[in-house]
Design an enzyme around this catalytic site. Structure first.
Site, PDB file in Angstrom:
ATOM      1  N   LYS A 155       0.592  -0.931  -0.563  1.00 23.84           N
ATOM      2  CA  LYS A 155      -0.319  -0.106   0.121  1.00 23.84           C
ATOM      3  C   LYS A 155       0.531   1.223   0.290  1.00 23.84           C
ATOM      4  O   LYS A 155       2.314   1.154   0.329  1.00 23.84           O
ATOM      5  CB  LYS A 155      -0.706  -0.345   1.253  1.00 23.84           C
ATOM      6  CG  LYS A 155      -1.933  -1.497   0.935  1.00 23.84           C
ATOM      7  CD  LYS A 155      -3.029  -1.272   1.955  1.00 23.84           C
ATOM      8  CE  LYS A 155      -3.536  -2.322   2.332  1.00 23.84           C
ATOM      9  NZ  LYS A 155      -4.777  -2.109   3.560  1.00 23.84           N
ATOM     10  N   TYR A 157     -12.562  -2.786  -3.116  1.00 25.20           N
ATOM     11  CA  TYR A 157     -12.934  -3.584  -1.584  1.00 25.20           C
ATOM     12  C   TYR A 157     -14.406  -2.444  -1.410  1.00 25.20           C
ATOM     13  O   TYR A 157     -14.648  -2.233  -0.701  1.00 25.20           O
ATOM     14  CB  TYR A 157     -12.162  -1.432  -1.309  1.00 25.20           C
ATOM     15  CG  TYR A 157     -10.771  -1.803  -0.781  1.00 25.20           C
ATOM     16  CD1 TYR A 157     -10.348  -3.090  -0.224  1.00 25.20           C
ATOM     17  CD2 TYR A 157      -9.987  -1.394  -0.803  1.00 25.20           C
ATOM     18  CE1 TYR A 157      -8.919  -3.990   0.776  1.00 25.20           C
ATOM     19  CE2 TYR A 157      -8.511  -1.633  -0.265  1.00 25.20           C
ATOM     20  CZ  TYR A 157      -8.160  -2.410   0.763  1.00 25.20           C
ATOM     21  OH  TYR A 157      -6.801  -2.951   0.778  1.00 25.20           O
ATOM     22  N   THR A 174      -5.452  -7.667  10.704  1.00 25.94           N
ATOM     23  CA  THR A 174      -5.286  -6.605   9.621  1.00 25.94           C
ATOM     24  C   THR A 174      -5.110  -5.259  10.413  1.00 25.94           C
ATOM     25  O   THR A 174      -4.953  -4.726  10.187  1.00 25.94           O
ATOM     26  CB  THR A 174      -7.743  -6.853   9.684  1.00 25.94           C
ATOM     27  OG1 THR A 174      -7.751  -7.257   9.125  1.00 25.94           O
ATOM     28  CG2 THR A 174      -7.880  -5.473   9.088  1.00 25.94           C
ATOM     29  N   ASN A 223      -2.249   0.020   7.811  1.00 24.59           N
ATOM     30  CA  ASN A 223      -1.328  -1.046   7.614  1.00 24.59           C
ATOM     31  C   ASN A 223      -0.230  -2.145   6.336  1.00 24.59           C
ATOM     32  O   ASN A 223      -0.071  -3.477   6.399  1.00 24.59           O
ATOM     33  CB  ASN A 223      -2.258  -2.069   8.047  1.00 24.59           C
ATOM     34  CG  ASN A 223      -3.327  -2.497   7.015  1.00 24.59           C
ATOM     35  OD1 ASN A 223      -3.106  -1.816   5.543  1.00 24.59           O
ATOM     36  ND2 ASN A 223      -4.303  -2.907   7.459  1.00 24.59           N
ATOM     37  N   HIS A 271      -1.496  -4.983   1.425  1.00 26.56           N
ATOM     38  CA  HIS A 271      -3.511  -6.037   1.533  1.00 26.56           C
ATOM     39  C   HIS A 271      -2.470  -7.754   0.774  1.00 26.56           C
ATOM     40  O   HIS A 271      -1.683  -8.039   0.260  1.00 26.56           O
ATOM     41  CB  HIS A 271      -4.013  -5.356   0.000  1.00 26.56           C
ATOM     42  CG  HIS A 271      -5.128  -6.536   0.220  1.00 26.56           C
ATOM     43  ND1 HIS A 271      -6.112  -6.803   0.059  1.00 26.56           N
ATOM     44  CD2 HIS A 271      -4.704  -6.442  -0.803  1.00 26.56           C
ATOM     45  CE1 HIS A 271      -6.913  -6.806  -0.112  1.00 26.56           C
ATOM     46  NE2 HIS A 271      -5.621  -7.848  -1.633  1.00 26.56           N
TER      47      HIS A 271
END
Ligand code: IDP
Ligand code: MG
Length: 162
Positions: A11, A51, A102, A123, A126
């Site tokens: 990300k 998403y 997550t 985070n 993915h």
């Protein structure tokens, strides 16, 4: 056990924080095979589609803004059971897997999120959560001609029956 493909993305925070190499290394060192990779800046529509299952969540708008905030490195990794080895399936809270949970604060040290992240909204990576979503995500992010089939010369050192 099956030979699978999974969609892994670094990300924008992972890219900006210089974590491309370390994240790729987790999969490469484990023995998985990289069959596609590109640096990209997908459109808002593309990310909303990626998403789409989370469209009703209160964090959806912020999630899309986060994913639009800089370049993403999109990859497809292949190997035995790579989907569930890559990330904890929704059905198994206890399997740490390569990505971690997550929420990075619930991720074990040794996982990517457990080693490199703190906030659920930052985070760093993915990973597809099932073989079915991997197929959908791979076809959203890559055209079939971008997926390279190649022989891994290490295969017989990684798999007993390669
Ligand atoms: P996953 O990435 O572990 O599969 P999902 O539930 O599919 O987790 O959520 C997708 C992404 O949405 C997460 O990786 C995270 O970046 C973001 N996200 C999930 N829950 C929250 C939240 O409660 N607040 C902010 N962002 C969230
Ligand atoms: Mg998910």
């Amino acid at each position: 056990m099956s030979n699978e493909q999974t969609f892994i993305a670094i990300k924008p925070d992972g890219v900006q924080r210089g974590l491309i190499g370390p994240i790729i290394s987790r999969f490469e060192n484990r023995g998985f095979k990289l069959i596609a990779m590109k640096t990209c800046s997908p459109s808002k529509e593309h990310l909303e589609k990626h998403y789409q299952d989370l469209a009703e969540k209160p964090f959806f708008k912020g999630l899309v803004a986060y994913m639009l905030s800089g370049p993403i490195v999109a990859m497809v990794w292949e190997g035995r059971d790579v989907v569930k080895t890559g990330r904890k399936p929704e059905t198994d809270q206890f399997q740490p897997a390569i990505l971690g949970a997550t929420n990075p604060l619930n991720s074990a040290p040794g996982t990517i999120r457990g080693d490199y992240a703190i906030d659920v909204g930052r985070n760093v990576c993915h990973g597809s959560d099932s073989v079915e979503s991997a197929k959908k995500e791979i076809s959203l992010w890559f055209s079939p001609s971008e997926l390279l089939q190649w022989k891994h010369s290490q295969a017989s050192w990684i798999y007993e029956n390669a």
